[in-house]
Design a protein around this motif. Sequence first.
Motif, PDB file in Angstrom:
ATOM      1  N   UNK A 142       0.716  -1.086  -0.220  1.00  0.00           N
ATOM      2  CA  UNK A 142       0.061   0.064   0.093  1.00  0.00           C
ATOM      3  C   UNK A 142       0.713   1.325   0.159  1.00  0.00           C
ATOM      4  N   UNK A 143       1.974   1.302   0.578  1.00  0.00           N
ATOM      5  CA  UNK A 143       2.866   2.308   1.141  1.00  0.00           C
ATOM      6  C   UNK A 143       3.430   2.686  -0.385  1.00  0.00           C
ATOM      7  N   UNK A 144       3.808   1.668  -0.922  1.00  0.00           N
ATOM      8  CA  UNK A 144       4.424   1.563  -2.416  1.00  0.00           C
ATOM      9  C   UNK A 144       3.246   2.671  -3.592  1.00  0.00           C
ATOM     10  N   UNK A 145       2.119   2.713  -3.505  1.00  0.00           N
ATOM     11  CA  UNK A 145       1.344   2.940  -3.623  1.00  0.00           C
ATOM     12  C   UNK A 145       0.415   4.292  -3.583  1.00  0.00           C
ATOM     13  N   UNK A 146      -0.041   4.637  -3.672  1.00  0.00           N
ATOM     14  CA  UNK A 146      -0.508   6.405  -3.834  1.00  0.00           C
ATOM     15  C   UNK A 146       1.145   7.214  -2.571  1.00  0.00           C
ATOM     16  N   UNK A 147       0.873   6.839  -1.232  1.00  0.00           N
ATOM     17  CA  UNK A 147       1.848   7.313  -0.493  1.00  0.00           C
ATOM     18  C   UNK A 147       2.709   7.372  -1.587  1.00  0.00           C
ATOM     19  N   UNK A 148       3.659   6.762  -1.961  1.00  0.00           N
ATOM     20  CA  UNK A 148       4.492   7.117  -2.756  1.00  0.00           C
ATOM     21  C   UNK A 148       4.076   7.816  -3.799  1.00  0.00           C
ATOM     22  N   UNK A 149       3.191   8.164  -4.363  1.00  0.00           N
ATOM     23  CA  UNK A 149       3.627   9.054  -5.446  1.00  0.00           C
ATOM     24  C   UNK A 149       2.680  10.317  -4.089  1.00  0.00           C
ATOM     25  N   UNK A 238      -0.937  10.455  -9.693  1.00  0.00           N
ATOM     26  CA  UNK A 238      -2.038  10.577  -8.649  1.00  0.00           C
ATOM     27  C   UNK A 238      -3.071   9.059  -8.814  1.00  0.00           C
ATOM     28  N   UNK A 239      -3.271   9.055  -9.583  1.00  0.00           N
ATOM     29  CA  UNK A 239      -4.360   8.086 -10.235  1.00  0.00           C
ATOM     30  C   UNK A 239      -3.708   6.208 -10.005  1.00  0.00           C
ATOM     31  N   UNK A 240      -2.348   6.897 -10.761  1.00  0.00           N
ATOM     32  CA  UNK A 240      -2.089   5.502 -11.080  1.00  0.00           C
ATOM     33  C   UNK A 240      -2.020   4.674  -9.546  1.00  0.00           C
ATOM     34  N   UNK A 241      -2.052   6.024  -8.869  1.00  0.00           N
ATOM     35  CA  UNK A 241      -0.966   5.381  -7.243  1.00  0.00           C
ATOM     36  C   UNK A 241      -2.527   5.242  -6.787  1.00  0.00           C
ATOM     37  N   UNK A 242      -3.591   5.318  -7.517  1.00  0.00           N
ATOM     38  CA  UNK A 242      -5.039   5.244  -6.346  1.00  0.00           C
ATOM     39  C   UNK A 242      -5.531   4.344  -6.564  1.00  0.00           C
ATOM     40  N   UNK A 243      -5.305   3.680  -7.720  1.00  0.00           N
ATOM     41  CA  UNK A 243      -5.424   1.907  -8.726  1.00  0.00           C
ATOM     42  C   UNK A 243      -4.300   1.723  -7.722  1.00  0.00           C
ATOM     43  N   UNK A 244      -3.441   1.433  -7.449  1.00  0.00           N
ATOM     44  CA  UNK A 244      -2.364   0.481  -7.122  1.00  0.00           C
ATOM     45  C   UNK A 244      -2.496  -0.249  -5.913  1.00  0.00           C
ATOM     46  N   UNK A 245      -3.231   0.958  -4.704  1.00  0.00           N
ATOM     47  CA  UNK A 245      -3.502   1.671  -3.284  1.00  0.00           C
ATOM     48  C   UNK A 245      -4.929  -0.289  -3.548  1.00  0.00           C
ATOM     49  N   UNK A 246      -6.175   0.184  -4.518  1.00  0.00           N
ATOM     50  CA  UNK A 246      -6.820  -0.523  -4.492  1.00  0.00           C
ATOM     51  C   UNK A 246      -6.452  -1.776  -4.530  1.00  0.00           C
ATOM     52  N   UNK A 247      -6.170  -2.178  -5.394  1.00  0.00           N
ATOM     53  CA  UNK A 247      -5.496  -3.509  -5.781  1.00  0.00           C
ATOM     54  C   UNK A 247      -4.168  -3.989  -4.646  1.00  0.00           C
ATOM     55  N   UNK A 248      -3.976  -3.084  -4.002  1.00  0.00           N
ATOM     56  CA  UNK A 248      -2.679  -3.625  -2.997  1.00  0.00           C
ATOM     57  C   UNK A 248      -4.056  -4.398  -2.032  1.00  0.00           C
TER      58      UNK A 248
END
Length: 391
Positions: A142-149, A238-248
């Motif tokens: 999760x940290x590698x998704x939106x928070x990383x972005x 930012x949107x890629x971060x949100x998508x990866x957050x949901x998948x995570x």
Amino acid sequence: MRIGLICLVLGYVLSQFYRAFLAVLTPALEADLGATSADLAFASGLWFLVFAAMQIPVGEALDRIGPRITAVTLFAVGGAGGAMLFAVAQTPAHITWAMALIGVGCSPVLMAAYYIFAKMYPAAMFSTLAGAMIGFGSLGNLASSAPMAWAVDALGWRETMVALAVLTLLVSVALWLTVKDPPKTTGDAPKGSVLDLLKIRALWLIFPMMFVNYAPAAGIRGLWVGPYGAEQFGADTALIGTVTLVMGLAMIAGNFLYGPADRWLGTRKWVVFGGNGLGALGCFALVVMPGDASIWTATAFLSLIGFAGGSFPVLIAHARPFFPEHLTGRGVTLLNLFGIGGVGIMQIVTGRLFEGWEATAHDPFRSLFLFYGVLICCGLALYAFSQDRTD
């Protein structure tokens, strides 16, 4: 030991982070270093391959010198050192070498915890503890998704990597202070090696499933979801971060559900089989999804793949009763070699195939998801004949 296990979880949070953060950095690395999708696929794949190759010496070290020194030394030198090398990278090649070094550093953390679970806790609890370890550790996903972005936007990617290098070193110090090795077996322990494990026929049909079960979820989440979102839907960082957050989040839910499922249902084999069948369906759904579908429809199917890809700890629990006691460390790391090695090989293979699909296919991403779906089905075809085993 409870504090030591908490510190191992923190180490595994970083391990999960490092295997997945490239997806969010894709736009920045393309702009600053000229790194292509194929370059990043190779770097990501090399992380997994190096991680997998390290499982043989890590297994030996766990059985001979214990988890404490093994985890601390590699995590400090490889993890922190690799993150710092990443921070000062000037070319895509530097990113590749940094990812390889980080792979060395992350290689012992999860297996050190599994070794402690196998040696110090009831056998029937292994898959639950193993699943919980991955579930909590997946906070790094999760940290590698939106928070990383957000961190990259606020600080810059180089400054963010310096901070990660310092954090990795601090966790290494905590591991040194808190982790305790399980008691050594007294008397003359039997000798053995990985070759003895490879002679166990019951494992032969588990290895192929181990090789493919994690590859789609880790490959898509760790790399391909970034280019997929950007090229197919025009998604920004930012949107890629949100998508990866949901998948995570879906991957975390899968890890926690898989863990106790074998005790609820009285089977390990069919828990793994059914879950990976759902993962294959998710891949095929992305292949046939209408071209005008929204990014959130795609995210739902990506999340199904992530959820289904959490069978890793149940597969290790399935194989563990076949291991001789004195080869416990080498056994769990051998399974991990197949699991992580499969991801690494498939990252590199899909990177090369994707270049060809871009030149010939109307939609290379549909070809990518079809490839992953067929890969899972091949593993299931062999795994269907494996021997079920519970404690």
